[in-house]
Write an enzyme that holds these catalytic residues in place. Structure first.
Site, PDB file in Angstrom:
ATOM      1  N   HIS A  63       6.222  -6.728  -8.810  1.00 19.44           N
ATOM      2  CA  HIS A  63       5.140  -7.695  -8.613  1.00 19.44           C
ATOM      3  C   HIS A  63       4.847  -8.527  -9.864  1.00 19.44           C
ATOM      4  CE1 HIS A  63       4.195  -6.396  -4.583  1.00 19.44           C
ATOM      5  NE2 HIS A  63       4.074  -5.137  -4.975  1.00 19.44           N
ATOM      6  N   GLN A 166       8.534   5.577  -3.979  1.00 20.86           N
ATOM      7  CA  GLN A 166       7.203   5.186  -3.545  1.00 20.86           C
ATOM      8  C   GLN A 166       7.136   5.256  -2.029  1.00 20.86           C
ATOM      9  OE1 GLN A 166       6.280   1.957  -7.124  1.00 20.86           O
ATOM     10  NE2 GLN A 166       5.749   1.462  -5.017  1.00 20.86           N
ATOM     11  N   GLU A 168       4.913   4.263   1.084  1.00 22.08           N
ATOM     12  CA  GLU A 168       3.855   3.275   1.294  1.00 22.08           C
ATOM     13  C   GLU A 168       3.620   2.949   2.759  1.00 22.08           C
ATOM     14  OE1 GLU A 168       4.316   0.175  -2.077  1.00 22.08           O
ATOM     15  OE2 GLU A 168       6.300   1.064  -1.856  1.00 22.08           O
ATOM     16  N   ASP A 194      -0.368  -0.655  -0.038  1.00 20.47           N
ATOM     17  CA  ASP A 194       0.536  -1.005   1.060  1.00 20.47           C
ATOM     18  C   ASP A 194       0.372  -0.061   2.246  1.00 20.47           C
ATOM     19  OD1 ASP A 194       1.976  -3.362   0.330  1.00 20.47           O
ATOM     20  OD2 ASP A 194       2.939  -2.209  -1.245  1.00 20.47           O
TER      21      ASP A 194
END
Length: 275
Positions: A63, A166, A168, A194
């Site tokens: 990001h 991760q 999410e 998320d």
């Protein structure tokens, strides 16, 4: 100027060789480790965050516009200042993993992992052959440009580097037991933002909280450290109390924004009172 003697050089190289990676830091720590995200492509925030006392830094390539070259420089600066360094890679394709590991990072977070197959593919690319697909690159920084003995280089990559996925999405967390059984996986990260987005549920919803409990319980049973990200120090303390072993608190840009906004508000309040 005092010259560096050969014996001092041997001591320096030896200390580098014996550097503790993030996976082992987590295993040995008697508390939750706290870090923050790096989103600014500059080294000054790295030094500031190290001086502030964070345990680790997460270079956010998912990001933020952070290149491989910058990640390399930031890793050197952060580790030199005493912080462990993780990198959140841009995606789960795996194309970035080998080169980042060669820079000597202490761990990697692979985002948006949704299945056992995706977790296995990611971990295999971070694990040396024959158990995985990572190639030997001992002449890279991770191998001290050929200065580390082969056995130490391979041991560090296998035992000290954090290989975390991760989770999410709801379906991924519902399959957390199977995902955490992937060979070589030694870290998991809950992406609450998320998870809320994909599920359409707020963080306070009991369904999401049950999923969090499920993830933490599965991680605890296997001795796999679980991490997450929060906005404030109070939330970080609550996460640690709940069982998270590593927590990212805010990020460099948000910390700057918060501090700057606070100063401006104080100035405006002072002006309104005729100060």
């Amino acid at each position: 100027m005092t010259m560096l003697h050969f014996c001092d050089l041997k001591t320096l190289v030896g200390s580098v060789m014996l550097r503790t990676g993030f996976a082992q830091r987590l295993a040995r720590a008697d508390r939750c480790l706290y870090g923050t995200w790096l989103k600014t492509p500059a080294l000054e925030p790295v030094e500031i965050l190290a001086d502030a006392g964070f345990d680790f830094l997460v270079i956010d390539q998912e990001h933020a516009p952070l290149t491989l070259e910058f990640a390399y420089a930031a890793t050197v600066a952060a580790q030199g200042a005493g912080m462990s360094v993780l990198v959140r890679v841009p995606d789960r394709s795996g194309s970035h993993l080998q080169r980042l590991l060669d820079t000597g990072v202490d761990g990697i977070l692979v985002p948006r992992v949704t299945s056992v197959a995706e977790a296995d593919a990611a971990v295999r690319q971070m694990t040396f052959s024959p158990a995985g697909e990572r190639g030997i690159g001992i002449t890279s920084r991770a191998g001290r440009w050929g200065g580390l003995p082969r056995a130490e280089y391979l041991r560090f990559g296998d035992e000290e580097v954090l290989r975390a996925v991760q989770l999410e999405e709801r379906a991924a967390i519902e399959a957390v037991d199977e995902i955490l059984d992937v060979a070589g996986l030694n870290g998991v990260f809950l992406g609450m933002g998320d998870l809320q987005l994909s599920s359409g549920l707020p963080e306070s919803d009991p369904v999401l909280q049950e999923l969090v409990d499920r993830l933490l319980a599965a991680a605890h049973r296997r001795g796999v450290p679980a991490g997450t990200a929060v906005a404030t120090a109070a939330q970080a303390s609550a996460a640690a109390d709940r069982g998270y072993r590593f927590v990212m608190v805010s990020n460099d840009t948000s910390l700057l924004r918060t501090a700057a906004t606070s100063v401006v508000r104080q100035l405006e309040e002072g002006a309104s009172h005729g100060v």
